[in-house]
Design an enzyme around this catalytic site. Structure first.
Site, PDB file in Angstrom:
ATOM      1  N   LYS A   1      -1.469   5.508   8.517  1.00 36.61           N
ATOM      2  CA  LYS A   1      -0.692   5.516   7.268  1.00 36.61           C
ATOM      3  C   LYS A   1      -1.634   5.730   6.069  1.00 36.61           C
ATOM      4  O   LYS A   1      -1.381   6.576   5.208  1.00 36.61           O
ATOM      5  CB  LYS A   1       0.056   4.180   7.115  1.00 36.61           C
ATOM      6  CG  LYS A   1       0.776   4.053   5.780  1.00 36.61           C
ATOM      7  CD  LYS A   1       1.301   2.646   5.517  1.00 36.61           C
ATOM      8  CE  LYS A   1       1.711   2.525   4.054  1.00 36.61           C
ATOM      9  NZ  LYS A   1       2.130   1.203   3.654  1.00 36.61           N
TER      10      LYS A   1
ATOM     11  N   LYS B   1      -7.858   1.711  -2.917  1.00 34.23           N
ATOM     12  CA  LYS B   1      -7.525   1.303  -1.549  1.00 34.23           C
ATOM     13  C   LYS B   1      -7.639   2.481  -0.567  1.00 34.23           C
ATOM     14  O   LYS B   1      -8.254   2.360   0.487  1.00 34.23           O
ATOM     15  CB  LYS B   1      -6.104   0.728  -1.550  1.00 34.23           C
ATOM     16  CG  LYS B   1      -5.442   0.590  -0.216  1.00 34.23           C
ATOM     17  CD  LYS B   1      -5.637  -0.763   0.405  1.00 34.23           C
ATOM     18  CE  LYS B   1      -5.069  -0.772   1.820  1.00 34.23           C
ATOM     19  NZ  LYS B   1      -5.324  -1.981   2.525  1.00 34.23           N
TER      20      LYS B   1
ATOM     21  N   THR C   1       0.870  -1.182   0.000  1.00 40.27           N
ATOM     22  CA  THR C   1       0.000   0.000   0.000  1.00 40.27           C
ATOM     23  C   THR C   1       0.901   1.226   0.000  1.00 40.27           C
ATOM     24  O   THR C   1       1.619   1.464   0.974  1.00 40.27           O
ATOM     25  CB  THR C   1      -0.888   0.027   1.261  1.00 40.27           C
ATOM     26  OG1 THR C   1      -1.697  -1.142   1.279  1.00 40.27           O
ATOM     27  CG2 THR C   1      -1.782   1.260   1.259  1.00 40.27           C
TER      28      THR C   1
END
Ligand code: NAD
Length: 293
Positions: free
Chosen positions: A244, A169, A94
């Site tokens: 994050k 995402k 990611t």
């Protein structure tokens, strides 16, 4: 059976590589941390002496690294200079959309097919082979990758061009971060008003307040027995990981001129929670901070 290089064998990469081995693929593994590499070898992967060695001769290269800077470095130094012309490159980390598109463009320039394919489903999904993959890149590369990704996941979505897997995402996780805080606030208000948590759950889970954070991952103990609230907020999905992803969403929002005030607020609140020493707890544990604890 394909020859697959797998770089980054941490909490996610380890079990993902193990599922490729189980599917009879030849997996050449590399990680900077010897214990992570040894664990993969115990599960049947072959040890490579370096990322470059793993990549040489591989038909498919999978990377599962912490952040954009690691992906840029590994691709620039190890993957692109050593990959064969027909190799398919799949980055499952990611990372920020900009880094994903940058590395994708470098691969294209080198005549290589590359996909960004971040996942959701956590370590449990990685182990069970039930991850969701959100994939950005060309349709022919997606068609080549699908049978490989299906050995590690069960829901494989082509989200569009390079970087769109990362975009899907972070948009999803921004919704999740915001909705979790909203659900926490609902339960905290209920508590102060003397409304039983189970009663609020019974009403909201069948009313317009219904959402995944409430019905699958309820942040108070009781209503959903499998949620981390029932085990002292042992992660699941850590608050540090949520922070994050929220920071990546803010970075992308700024670059794309998107207005995301609640995403920004969620990033601030998770930053307070993580800086208060709670980064390793499940992200739903933020309810404690909202409760003044
Ligand atoms: P991790 O820190 O456990 O694993 C990353 C691994 O990469 C480590 O073993 C590290 O040694 C290795 N590494 C770093 N730089 C390297 C290099 N130059 N060469 C070789 N190996 C290198 O992290 P993780 O939990 O496995 O997460 C990996 C990615 O997946 C992250 O981008 C994360 O955001 C994403 N992700 C994690 C989860 C989760 O629940 N853990 C869920 C979805 C997505």
């Amino acid at each position: 059976m394909a020859k697959i290089a797998f770089i980054g064998l941490g909490n996610m990469g380890g079990p993902m590589a193990a599922n490729l081995v189980k599917a009879q693929h030849q997996v050449f593994a590399f990680d900077l941390v010897a214990t992570a590499l040894d664990a993969a070898v115990d599960k049947g992967a072959r040890k490579a002496a370096s990322a470059a060695e793993a990549v040489k001769g591989a038909e498919v290269v999978v990377t599962m690294l912490p952040a954009g800077k690691h992906v840029r470095e590994v691709y620039e130094k190890d993957v692109l200079p050593n990959a064969g012309q027909s190799a398919l490159l799949i980055d499952c980390s990611t990372i920020d959309v900009e880094s994903a598109r940058h590395v994708g463009a470098l691969a294209e320039k080198a005549g290589l097919e590359m996909l960004d394919a971040p996942v959701s489903g956590g370590v449990g999904g990685a182990t069970a082979g039930t991850l969701t993959f959100m994939v950005g890149g060309g349709a022919p590369a997606f068609a080549r990758a699908k049978p490989i990704l299906e050995k590690m996941g069960k829901n494989i979505v082509h989200a569009g061009a390079s970087g769109n897997g990362q975009a899907a995402k972070i948009c999803n996780n921004m919704i999740l971060g915001v909705s979790m805080i909203a659900v926490c606030e609902g339960f905290m208000l209920a508590k102060r008003l003397g409304l039983d948590a189970q009663k609020l759950f019974d009403v909201a889970s069948t009313s317009s307040g219904q959402c995944w954070s409430l019905t699958n991952y309820c942040p108070v103990p009781g209503p959903v027995p499998t949620s981390p609230a029932n085990r002292d907020y042992q992660a699941g999905f850590t608050a540090a990981m949520m922070l994050k992803d929220l920071m990546l969403a803010q970075q992308a929002a700024q670059a794309a001129n998107a207005t995301t005030p609640l995403g920004a607020e969620a990033a601030q609140l998770f930053s307070l929670f993580v800086n208060g020493g709670q980064g390793a707890k499940d992200f739903s544990g933020i309810i404690r901070m909202l409760d003044g604890k």
